[in-house]
Design an enzyme around this catalytic site. Structure first.
Site, PDB file in Angstrom:
ATOM      1  N   ASP A 145       0.835  -1.199   0.000  1.00 37.67           N
ATOM      2  CA  ASP A 145       0.000   0.000   0.000  1.00 37.67           C
ATOM      3  C   ASP A 145       0.872   1.252   0.000  1.00 37.67           C
ATOM      4  O   ASP A 145       1.983   1.225  -0.519  1.00 37.67           O
ATOM      5  CB  ASP A 145      -0.947  -0.022   1.205  1.00 37.67           C
ATOM      6  CG  ASP A 145      -2.314   0.548   0.880  1.00 37.67           C
ATOM      7  OD1 ASP A 145      -2.388   1.765   0.634  1.00 37.67           O
ATOM      8  OD2 ASP A 145      -3.305  -0.204   0.864  1.00 37.67           O
ATOM      9  N   HIS A 200      -4.033   5.956   3.101  1.00 41.29           N
ATOM     10  CA  HIS A 200      -4.653   4.726   2.606  1.00 41.29           C
ATOM     11  C   HIS A 200      -4.044   3.477   3.237  1.00 41.29           C
ATOM     12  O   HIS A 200      -4.756   2.581   3.714  1.00 41.29           O
ATOM     13  CB  HIS A 200      -4.498   4.692   1.084  1.00 41.29           C
ATOM     14  CG  HIS A 200      -5.325   3.671   0.382  1.00 41.29           C
ATOM     15  ND1 HIS A 200      -4.917   2.369   0.221  1.00 41.29           N
ATOM     16  CD2 HIS A 200      -6.536   3.761  -0.232  1.00 41.29           C
ATOM     17  CE1 HIS A 200      -5.832   1.699  -0.464  1.00 41.29           C
ATOM     18  NE2 HIS A 200      -6.828   2.517  -0.750  1.00 41.29           N
ATOM     19  N   SER A 475     -10.923  -1.147  -1.473  1.00 36.55           N
ATOM     20  CA  SER A 475      -9.688  -1.137  -0.682  1.00 36.55           C
ATOM     21  C   SER A 475      -9.967  -1.427   0.780  1.00 36.55           C
ATOM     22  O   SER A 475      -9.124  -1.986   1.482  1.00 36.55           O
ATOM     23  CB  SER A 475      -8.995   0.224  -0.794  1.00 36.55           C
ATOM     24  OG  SER A 475      -8.313   0.369  -2.004  1.00 36.55           O
TER      25      SER A 475
END
Length: 693
Positions: A145, A200, A475
């Site tokens: 990520d 994220h 996600s």
């Protein structure tokens, strides 16, 4: 003032001209070089082989240059062989012709597919949930990520012992980055350091395996306990993404390292804009090598719904996103007292003060200062508000109305989970007889840890900084499944990736179509909604190994040359498997539109992982008003011992398939305790054409 503006403009123009000249010169010097991935397959067995030296030698031969500075980007030397380098088109062709080179393909940019959810799935905290804590502490989740925020309470090492003995990784997080006994590994491929400056990666890592952190919320919204599916497990962060995207060479480097480091599960909440052929997809290639080493890769389906998913390899567990029983709603109170209810996350408390209500096409008439103060106050109205919206639209034309937006609130209801509109759908555009996505998990309005270095809205006008935030995307669904995969691994450390994948798929909650079109069916949710508790005791599993996947690829007409592009070693097709006969937990077949009647068969083998002396009886449930006829032979499986295997055939027949809607059924094997369910889907070519690269 005007002269000052003119002077400033001239100065800016001069700087711009100089900048463009430098860019032009730099472009000329680079001679249109771009990054290519040179894949060389499996590592040679010779003990004296030095991968990096070989890679440099290849580049020197091709370029005629002695120094490889600025040329060699990465060497893959741990789990497979290859490198990435900056090459011209002519150099690429020469490299591709050299001995030992399997394939050369351009690096592509992949995108990120951007709490109460665990309770909703039944994996609750406390004594009511069965856990194998000793093994969980030795389980490692690798997260590909944007990096991670090491100081987050979700990744605190307090209470953890030293890393598992199997761990072979490192902590190379960059400046002022420290790992601990929870966050045991960090690698950066972006040259930014592993610290998360996007938010994220922190969010996904904490969703999969974050610590139990009480009293978390987003400005009081969604208040509760944040935790991952396996809070006692360890995390290794692999930063493959930056604000510019996720490059192919970074992704392959991460697979190369993670496999050698000793992770148990790989969680990848990222993907391309479209599906790629397996031999051109770095995620499919890396995941194939991970599968061969006993590591399951979990990938998000993508956020391009209702367009097809980009995750299409059967050795990858593909995850769609769904809602939970919690919705976060926001109310807009108009000047006339009417209230509109929409779905958004609004942390602002306007204290009842009303502001001008601006219709979308009128925004360009506002000055910048007025837009700055209201830039974050917006919401999506629900379909039920259609009549009020039309009325409001006419009001906006005639008057200058005002409204106030109330702070969001969480409401709970018992409605079934529904697949999010943004979640990418099937059918599979590469292997049309493999159903994708595989499974559905919570991905809407998920509360999890966040990076304090970026605003929750990711806009420059937003000065807020938070440690936890609420966001949505496949996600967010992907790490839920990664956490469940790790959870299953704590009870069955010896299971192959396919066994874990099968357990997750065959124990899923059945889901119902949310509409009357194809994108509302199994093409939306796959096998159904994940059930973590049932998945640790599935009864039967569908096993697959490396050789099975090679036979599957042979069935897709891969030859020895193209097989080597994926497997990384010389492989021949000694036998072909029809793609629909891959021993997959779901069954799917695409049929010709020209056939008014059809019969299609599926061959499967199950392994008993339940109890000895068990008898499983088959049951078929026809879905969605389909007029299918399904026959299972044999219809009863008697398992005398654990690990016993038995085979069966499913024959599906029917007439006049609906060109706009798949026909489906469910096969359920039950021994009275376990219900092993597999969706059966047959369809014709209803979908519009999709470009495959």
């Amino acid at each position: 003032m005007a002269k000052l503006r003119e002077a400033s403009f001239c100065a800016l123009a001069c700087v711009l001209v100089l900048f463009l000249s430098f860019v032009s010169a730099d472009t000329y010097n680079r001679q249109d070089k771009q990054v290519y991935v040179v894949y060389m397959g499996s590592l040679p067995s010779q003990p004296d082989y030095k991968p990096t030296s070989d890679h440099i030698s290849i580049l020197q031969q091709v370029t005629g240059e002695s120094s490889m500075e600025g040329r060699l980007v990465r060497s893959y030397k741990k789990s497979f062989n290859g490198f990435s380098a900056r090459l011209t088109e002519s150099e690429r062709k020469r490299v591709a012709e050299m001995e030992g080179v399997v394939s050369v393909f351009p690096s592509k940019k992949y995108k990120l597919h951007t709490t109460a959810s665990w309770d909703f799935m039944g994996l609750k905290e406390g004594k009511n949930t069965k856990r194998n804590l000793a093994v969980e502490s030795d389980t490692i989740v690798g997260v590909f990520d944007t990096g991670i925020s090491p100081e987050s309470e979700s990744f605190s090492g307090k209470g953890f012992g030293p890393p598992p003995k199997k761990w072979k990784g490192v902590c190379k997080g960059g400046k002022n980055f420290t790992c601990n006994n929870k966050l045991i590994g960090a690698r950066d491929y972006t040259n930014e350091g592993t610290r998360d400056i996007e938010g994220h990666g922190t969010h996904t890592a904490s969703t999969a395996a974050g610590n139990v952190v009480e009293n978390t919320s987003f400005y009081g919204i969604g208040n509760g306990t944040a935790r991952g599916g396996v809070p006692d497990s360890r995390i290794a962060a692999y930063k493959v993404c930056s604000g510019a995207g996720c490059s192919s060479e970074y992704i392959l480097s991460a697979f190369d390292d993670a496999i050698a480091d000793g992770v148990d599960v790989i969680s990848a909440s990222l993907g391309g804009d479209t599906a790629y052929m397996y031999e051109k997809d770095p995620i499919a290639i890396g995941a194939f090598h991970a599968m061969a080493k006993g590591i399951l890769t979990v990938q998000s389906a993508g956020n391009n719904g209702p367009n097809p998913t980009v995750s299409v390899a059967p050795w990858i567990l593909t995850v769609a996103a769904s809602t939970t029983n919690r919705r976060i709603v926001t109310k807009v109170v108009l000047g006339n007292g009417k209230t509109l209810v929409g779905q958004s996350v609004n942390a602002f408390d306007l204290k009842g003060k009303q502001y001008p209500l601006v219709y979308e096409t009128s925004v360009e008439k506002c000055n910048n200062e007025s837009l700055t103060t209201l830039a974050l106050s917006f919401l999506t109205l629900t379909p039920q508000s259609n009549e009020q919206i039309i009325s409001m639209f006419h009001t906006l034309i005639m008057w200058s109305p005002k409204a106030t937006i109330l702070k969001s609130e969480a409401i709970f209801n018992q409605t079934d989970p529904k697949v999010a509109g943004f979640s990418s759908r099937g059918p599979n555009t590469i292997a049309v007889d493999i159903l994708k996505p595989d499974i559905t998990a919570p991905g809407v309005e998920i509360l999890a840890a966040y990076s304090p270095l970026v605003s929750p809205s990711a806009t420059t006008l937003d000065n807020r900084r938070v440690n936890y935030t609420i966001t949505s995307g496949t996600s967010m669904a992907c790490p839920h499944v990664s956490g469940v995969a790790a959870y299953i691994k704590t009870f069955h450390p010896e299971w192959y990736p396919s066994m874990i994948q099968s357990a997750i798929m065959t124990t899923a909650w059945p889901m119902n179509p949310s509409g009357t079109d194809a994108v509302s069916t199994e093409f939306a949710y796959g096998s159904g909604h994940i059930d973590p508790i049932a998945a640790i005791n599935p009864g039967l599993v569908y096993e697959l190994g490396k050789s099975d996947h090679i036979a599957f690829l042979c069935g897709l007409n891969y030859n020895a040359t193209t097989l080597k592009l994926i497997a990384g070693e010389a492989v021949t097709c000694t036998g072909k498997t029809l793609p629909r006969n891959l021993n997959y937990p779901s069954m799917s077949a695409k049929l010709s539109k020209s056939k008014s009647s059809f019969t299609v068969t599926f061959n499967r083998t199950v392994t008993n992982v339940g109890t000895s002396n068990s008898t499983y009886k088959s049951k078929v449930v026809i879905n969605h008003g389909s007029k299918l006829k399904v026959k299972v032979s044999p219809s009863v499986l008697s398992m005398k011992s654990v690990n016993e295997k038995q085979s069966f055939t499913v024959s599906v027949s029917g007439n006049d398939l609906n060109p706009k809607l798949p026909s489906s059924a469910n096969l359920i094997w039950s021994d009275g305790t376990h219900n092993v369910r597999s969706p059966i889907v047959v369809y014709t070519d209803y979908a519009s054409s999709v470009d495959i690269f």
